[in-house]
Design an enzyme around this catalytic site. Structure first.
Site, PDB file in Angstrom:
ATOM      1  N   ARG A   1       0.865  -1.177   0.000  1.00 48.96           N
ATOM      2  CA  ARG A   1       0.000   0.000   0.000  1.00 48.96           C
ATOM      3  C   ARG A   1       0.903   1.229   0.000  1.00 48.96           C
ATOM      4  O   ARG A   1       2.115   1.111   0.121  1.00 48.96           O
ATOM      5  CB  ARG A   1      -1.018  -0.004   1.157  1.00 48.96           C
ATOM      6  CG  ARG A   1      -0.647  -0.653   2.447  1.00 48.96           C
ATOM      7  CD  ARG A   1       0.485  -0.011   3.171  1.00 48.96           C
ATOM      8  NE  ARG A   1       0.275   1.419   3.325  1.00 48.96           N
ATOM      9  CZ  ARG A   1       1.224   2.293   3.534  1.00 48.96           C
ATOM     10  NH1 ARG A   1       2.505   1.928   3.621  1.00 48.96           N
ATOM     11  NH2 ARG A   1       0.961   3.588   3.669  1.00 48.96           N
TER      12      ARG A   1
ATOM     13  N   ARG B   1      -7.379  -0.616  -6.872  1.00 50.15           N
ATOM     14  CA  ARG B   1      -7.733   0.466  -5.938  1.00 50.15           C
ATOM     15  C   ARG B   1      -7.948   1.753  -6.752  1.00 50.15           C
ATOM     16  O   ARG B   1      -7.218   1.987  -7.718  1.00 50.15           O
ATOM     17  CB  ARG B   1      -6.643   0.683  -4.860  1.00 50.15           C
ATOM     18  CG  ARG B   1      -6.581  -0.449  -3.832  1.00 50.15           C
ATOM     19  CD  ARG B   1      -5.650  -0.124  -2.680  1.00 50.15           C
ATOM     20  NE  ARG B   1      -6.255   0.789  -1.712  1.00 50.15           N
ATOM     21  CZ  ARG B   1      -5.580   1.330  -0.696  1.00 50.15           C
ATOM     22  NH1 ARG B   1      -4.293   1.069  -0.533  1.00 50.15           N
ATOM     23  NH2 ARG B   1      -6.181   2.142   0.158  1.00 50.15           N
TER      24      ARG B   1
ATOM     25  N   ASP C   1      -1.984  10.885  -2.375  1.00 56.08           N
ATOM     26  CA  ASP C   1      -2.397   9.818  -3.297  1.00 56.08           C
ATOM     27  C   ASP C   1      -2.785  10.375  -4.660  1.00 56.08           C
ATOM     28  O   ASP C   1      -2.716   9.678  -5.671  1.00 56.08           O
ATOM     29  CB  ASP C   1      -3.548   9.012  -2.703  1.00 56.08           C
ATOM     30  CG  ASP C   1      -3.037   8.148  -1.577  1.00 56.08           C
ATOM     31  OD1 ASP C   1      -2.908   8.664  -0.449  1.00 56.08           O
ATOM     32  OD2 ASP C   1      -2.702   6.979  -1.848  1.00 56.08           O
TER      33      ASP C   1
ATOM     34  N   LYS D   1      -4.557  10.086   2.941  1.00 52.88           N
ATOM     35  CA  LYS D   1      -5.205   9.231   3.953  1.00 52.88           C
ATOM     36  C   LYS D   1      -6.237   9.994   4.765  1.00 52.88           C
ATOM     37  O   LYS D   1      -6.000  11.133   5.179  1.00 52.88           O
ATOM     38  CB  LYS D   1      -4.101   8.663   4.863  1.00 52.88           C
ATOM     39  CG  LYS D   1      -4.552   7.743   5.972  1.00 52.88           C
ATOM     40  CD  LYS D   1      -5.448   6.621   5.517  1.00 52.88           C
ATOM     41  CE  LYS D   1      -4.876   5.767   4.413  1.00 52.88           C
ATOM     42  NZ  LYS D   1      -5.874   4.917   3.725  1.00 52.88           N
TER      43      LYS D   1
HETATM   44  O1  MRU Z   1      -4.452   3.193   2.194  1.00 52.52           O
HETATM   45  P1  MRU Z   1      -2.972   3.408   2.027  1.00 52.52           P
HETATM   46  O2  MRU Z   1      -2.158   2.871   3.146  1.00 52.52           O
HETATM   47  O3  MRU Z   1      -2.487   2.958   0.656  1.00 52.52           O
HETATM   48  O4  MRU Z   1      -2.814   4.990   2.057  1.00 52.52           O
HETATM   49  C1  MRU Z   1      -1.539   5.548   1.962  1.00 52.52           C
HETATM   50  C2  MRU Z   1      -1.531   7.021   2.073  1.00 52.52           C
HETATM   51  O5  MRU Z   1      -2.545   7.668   2.168  1.00 52.52           O
HETATM   52  C3  MRU Z   1      -0.208   7.706   1.956  1.00 52.52           C
HETATM   53  O6  MRU Z   1      -0.179   8.867   2.733  1.00 52.52           O
HETATM   54  C4  MRU Z   1       0.035   8.080   0.492  1.00 52.52           C
HETATM   55  O7  MRU Z   1      -0.176   6.986  -0.342  1.00 52.52           O
HETATM   56  C5  MRU Z   1       1.388   8.601   0.269  1.00 52.52           C
HETATM   57  S1  MRU Z   1       2.605   7.322   0.392  1.00 52.52           S
HETATM   58  C6  MRU Z   1       4.092   7.978  -0.026  1.00 52.52           C
END
Ligand code: MRU
Length: 356
Positions: free
Chosen positions: A60, A100, A248, A259
């Protein structure tokens, strides 16, 4: 997950945390669902397995999802038949794209792999060139993280060590290595400019507690874990000068999906006059979307909120709203740092200057 074995938390001093290894015939993923209790690697030899691993959170973090998907496409070529190889790889790209919805790095990597696929003349050619491209995507991400760490520390203009607060996991586990926001934290530590990093635990997947605290503690970086709800009280104390997070997807007007909980942190930071920095590679920028309103926000199963460590704590009859990302409007962000440069007080013009 068992919480009864204290040895599971014994730290290993190592700055070399990696989450993705390319084997040629397969890709190895460190199963992030089992950290920090177990360091368990899964070997995956096909695109469907990679898509499943992304969906199930084995791997992830936006850049790590993109890199894994690229390896998935390379594996699809290896597994394809002589006659129908192109159509089979294209079908695998479609499968990976469904894993995703929010992190644009996934679609960016698949598009790049699709571009290489179109140039391939034979299955053998595709096997070699798609693997090369995936390795290049992986290496470029690590290089981008190193560059962003330098740019961010320079932009912070610190004259003494400071405390920062971060959210989720944006480290080596979430990327091709070193990290985005956590890369900045690492660089601050290397330059003796880091007093302390507060890590939000990040409900419901606990990426902060299980992954960020683990990564930082094993590298000897001073980390203090806090409940998400403690962030306001921490910022009110005045010690934290910067909130540093990853992303993201970043849209053309500088809005940032990250997140769940990031938006709330940005509101808190503005209220307490704490600077708010987003660190993400150019592969996270989606100039095709005008604003954050256009970003598809993933909602995951209610069981992820009802349960903790596999134990159901909330009544089954209670409804659950479980969006796993939110959108922080650009006007709450002081700077977006990418490997191409820094966009201060992000808006359309600044974004177009770097990303057109
Ligand atoms: O649901 P996740 O764990 O994939 O979410 C990850 C995040 O929100 C991170 O902050 C984002 O991907 C940046 S990672 C460098």
């Amino acid at each position: 997950m068992t919480l009864s074995n204290p040895d599971a938390f014994r730290q290993k001093a190592s700055p070399d945390t990696v989450a993705i290894r390319w084997l040629g015939h397969g890709v190895q993923l460190l199963d992030q669902r089992r950290l920090p209790l177990e360091e368990h690697w899964l070997t995956i030899e096909g695109a469907v397995g990679v898509a499943q691993a992304i969906r199930d959170m084995v791997v992830r973090g936006a850049p790590a999802i993109g890199i894994s998907a690229a390896y998935g496409v390379a594996l699809a070529a290896r597994g394809a038949g002589e006659d129908d190889w192109r159509r089979e790889v294209e079908a695998s790209i479609d499968t990976l794209a469904e894993s995703r919805p929010t992190a644009v790095n996934l679609f960016w990597a698949l598009q790049r792999m699709g571009g290489v696929l179109r140039q391939c003349q034979s299955r053998e050619d595709a096997v070699a060139r798609l693997a090369e491209e995936a390795v290049a995507i992986h290496k470029e991400d690590l290089a981008a993280n190193m560059a962003m760490a330098d740019l961010a520390v320079e932009a912070m203009e610190l004259d003494k060590p400071c405390a920062v607060l971060t959210h989720c996991n944006t480290g080596a586990l979430a990327t091709g290595g070193y990290g985005t926001a956590l890369g900045v934290v690492r660089r601050l530590h290397e330059q003796k400019l880091l007093k302390q990093v507060y890590a939000d635990e990040t409900r419901p997947w606990l990426q902060g507690a299980r992954l960020t605290a683990w990564e930082l503690a094993r590298d000897g970086i001073p980390v203090t874990l806090n409940a998400d709800g403690a962030a306001a009280a921490i910022l009110a104390r005045g010690e934290v000068k910067w909130v540093i997070v990853g992303a993201d997807r970043i849209t053309a007007n500088g809005d940032v999906a990250n997140k769940i909980g990031t938006y709330g942190l940005a509101v808190l930071a503005r209220h307490h006059k704490v600077k708010f920095m987003v660190v993400a590679p150019a592969s996270t920028v989606d100039m095709s979307l005008e604003s954050g309103k256009d970003i598809p926000i993933e909602e995951r199963d209610g069981s992820e909120l009802r349960q903790v460590g596999g134990i159901t704590l909330a009544p089954e009859k209670a409804g659950v709203f479980n969006p796993v990302f939110d959108v922080t409007p650009a006007n709450l962000i002081d700077m977006i740092v990418t490997e191409r440069g820094v966009v201060r007080t992000p808006e359309m013009t600044g974004m177009h200057r770097l990303f057109d």
